[in-house]
Design a protein around this motif. Structure first.
Motif, PDB file in Angstrom:
ATOM      1  N   THR A  66      25.837  24.076   1.543  1.00  0.00           N
ATOM      2  CA  THR A  66      24.526  24.244   2.170  1.00  0.00           C
ATOM      3  C   THR A  66      24.411  23.299   3.360  1.00  0.00           C
ATOM      4  O   THR A  66      24.622  22.096   3.230  1.00  0.00           O
ATOM      5  CB  THR A  66      23.400  23.958   1.158  1.00  0.00           C
ATOM      6  OG1 THR A  66      23.582  24.809   0.024  1.00  0.00           O
ATOM      7  CG2 THR A  66      22.040  24.222   1.761  1.00  0.00           C
ATOM      8  N   ILE A  67      24.093  23.883   4.517  1.00  0.00           N
ATOM      9  CA  ILE A  67      23.866  23.109   5.739  1.00  0.00           C
ATOM     10  C   ILE A  67      22.527  23.570   6.312  1.00  0.00           C
ATOM     11  O   ILE A  67      22.320  24.767   6.498  1.00  0.00           O
ATOM     12  CB  ILE A  67      24.989  23.341   6.769  1.00  0.00           C
ATOM     13  CG1 ILE A  67      26.349  22.917   6.192  1.00  0.00           C
ATOM     14  CG2 ILE A  67      24.684  22.603   8.069  1.00  0.00           C
ATOM     15  CD1 ILE A  67      27.522  23.230   7.088  1.00  0.00           C
ATOM     16  N   ASP A  68      21.656  22.623   6.580  1.00  0.00           N
ATOM     17  CA  ASP A  68      20.314  22.931   7.114  1.00  0.00           C
ATOM     18  C   ASP A  68      19.595  23.989   6.282  1.00  0.00           C
ATOM     19  O   ASP A  68      18.948  24.887   6.828  1.00  0.00           O
ATOM     20  CB  ASP A  68      20.403  23.386   8.578  1.00  0.00           C
ATOM     21  CG  ASP A  68      20.839  22.262   9.503  1.00  0.00           C
ATOM     22  OD1 ASP A  68      20.561  21.093   9.183  1.00  0.00           O
ATOM     23  OD2 ASP A  68      21.439  22.564  10.546  1.00  0.00           O
ATOM     24  N   GLN A 122      29.926  15.779  17.276  1.00  0.00           N
ATOM     25  CA  GLN A 122      28.503  15.681  16.952  1.00  0.00           C
ATOM     26  C   GLN A 122      28.341  15.760  15.440  1.00  0.00           C
ATOM     27  O   GLN A 122      28.891  16.659  14.793  1.00  0.00           O
ATOM     28  CB  GLN A 122      27.760  16.826  17.641  1.00  0.00           C
ATOM     29  CG  GLN A 122      26.272  16.676  17.636  1.00  0.00           C
ATOM     30  CD  GLN A 122      25.591  17.717  18.520  1.00  0.00           C
ATOM     31  OE1 GLN A 122      26.243  18.457  19.244  1.00  0.00           O
ATOM     32  NE2 GLN A 122      24.278  17.779  18.433  1.00  0.00           N
ATOM     33  N   GLU A 123      27.605  14.821  14.868  1.00  0.00           N
ATOM     34  CA  GLU A 123      27.436  14.760  13.414  1.00  0.00           C
ATOM     35  C   GLU A 123      26.650  15.954  12.889  1.00  0.00           C
ATOM     36  O   GLU A 123      25.713  16.424  13.534  1.00  0.00           O
ATOM     37  CB  GLU A 123      26.754  13.461  12.985  1.00  0.00           C
ATOM     38  CG  GLU A 123      27.650  12.260  13.093  1.00  0.00           C
ATOM     39  CD  GLU A 123      27.091  11.031  12.404  1.00  0.00           C
ATOM     40  OE1 GLU A 123      25.933  11.057  11.920  1.00  0.00           O
ATOM     41  OE2 GLU A 123      27.827  10.034  12.333  1.00  0.00           O
ATOM     42  N   LEU A 124      27.053  16.418  11.699  1.00  0.00           N
ATOM     43  CA  LEU A 124      26.395  17.532  11.031  1.00  0.00           C
ATOM     44  C   LEU A 124      26.186  17.153   9.574  1.00  0.00           C
ATOM     45  O   LEU A 124      27.151  16.922   8.838  1.00  0.00           O
ATOM     46  CB  LEU A 124      27.263  18.794  11.126  1.00  0.00           C
ATOM     47  CG  LEU A 124      26.749  20.033  10.397  1.00  0.00           C
ATOM     48  CD1 LEU A 124      25.424  20.489  10.988  1.00  0.00           C
ATOM     49  CD2 LEU A 124      27.777  21.153  10.480  1.00  0.00           C
ATOM     50  N   ALA A 125      24.920  17.061   9.157  1.00  0.00           N
ATOM     51  CA  ALA A 125      24.607  16.701   7.774  1.00  0.00           C
ATOM     52  C   ALA A 125      24.943  17.871   6.855  1.00  0.00           C
ATOM     53  O   ALA A 125      24.528  19.006   7.105  1.00  0.00           O
ATOM     54  CB  ALA A 125      23.140  16.342   7.646  1.00  0.00           C
ATOM     55  N   ILE A 126      25.706  17.590   5.804  1.00  0.00           N
ATOM     56  CA  ILE A 126      26.115  18.603   4.827  1.00  0.00           C
ATOM     57  C   ILE A 126      25.603  18.161   3.469  1.00  0.00           C
ATOM     58  O   ILE A 126      25.886  17.041   3.028  1.00  0.00           O
ATOM     59  CB  ILE A 126      27.651  18.757   4.800  1.00  0.00           C
ATOM     60  CG1 ILE A 126      28.159  19.172   6.184  1.00  0.00           C
ATOM     61  CG2 ILE A 126      28.068  19.747   3.735  1.00  0.00           C
ATOM     62  CD1 ILE A 126      29.665  19.153   6.315  1.00  0.00           C
ATOM     63  N   LYS A 127      24.859  19.033   2.810  1.00  0.00           N
ATOM     64  CA  LYS A 127      24.254  18.709   1.514  1.00  0.00           C
ATOM     65  C   LYS A 127      25.348  18.347   0.497  1.00  0.00           C
ATOM     66  O   LYS A 127      26.286  19.108   0.283  1.00  0.00           O
ATOM     67  CB  LYS A 127      23.456  19.906   0.996  1.00  0.00           C
ATOM     68  CG  LYS A 127      22.757  19.635  -0.316  1.00  0.00           C
ATOM     69  CD  LYS A 127      21.989  20.845  -0.788  1.00  0.00           C
ATOM     70  CE  LYS A 127      21.408  20.592  -2.161  1.00  0.00           C
ATOM     71  NZ  LYS A 127      20.801  21.787  -2.704  1.00  0.00           N
TER      72      LYS A 127
END
Length: 151
Positions: free
Chosen positions: A60-62, A82-87
């Motif tokens: 799940t992302i965003d 670029q950082e990407l938050a990943i659940k």
């Protein structure tokens, strides 16, 4: 010939196959292919690769389900991105020019080349942040005239 006659007459012996030693794995289901992030990079890579193409390893992302395709282990210094938050991931991924870099719990990296969204749209992972950008089609005067003629 005797075996064929026994089958035809419905008298052939029926011996159930033992489960021990069986190698058949049932059909993988999408709900069982979620990525567990508390693993080393090699295990993450094998999970993604093992579920590529069907059913596809996902996370799940965003707030939306994103499926990962085309992974490879990355043995280099941490690339710029670029950082990407990943659940569930211990650290954010990096969207780089080559794809999405994700990290195992051992600090090693995996490069994911393609991402697929819930709506079925697949993009190169390197284009994650530019996926929403669309360009308007601008016609030249000649093309506008041709479009009018066609209408």
């Amino acid at each position: 010939v005797e075996a064929v006659h026994l089958i035809a007459d419905g008298k052939a012996p029926r011996i159930p196959q033992p489960k021990e030693g069986a190698t058949y794995e049932g059909i993988q289901k999408k709900e069982n292919a979620e990525i567990s992030w508390d693993q080393p990079a090699a295990a993450l890579h094998n999970w993604i690769r093992g579920h590529d193409k069907v059913p596809g390893a996902w996370t799940t992302i965003d707030g939306q389900v994103v499926t990962f395709y085309g992974s490879s282990l990355l043995d280099a210094s941490v690339p710029a991105g670029q950082e990407l938050a990943i659940k569930g991931a211990s650290r954010p991924g990096l969207v780089t020019k080559n794809g999405l870099v994700i990290f195992g719990n051992d600090g090693k990296m995996v490069l994911v080349r393609n991402l697929q969204f819930e709506d079925g749209k697949m993009i190169p992972a390197s284009k994650y942040f530019s996926a929403d950008e669309t360009t308007a089609l601008e016609l030249t005067e000649e093309e506008k005239k041709m479009a009018e003629d066609i209408r």
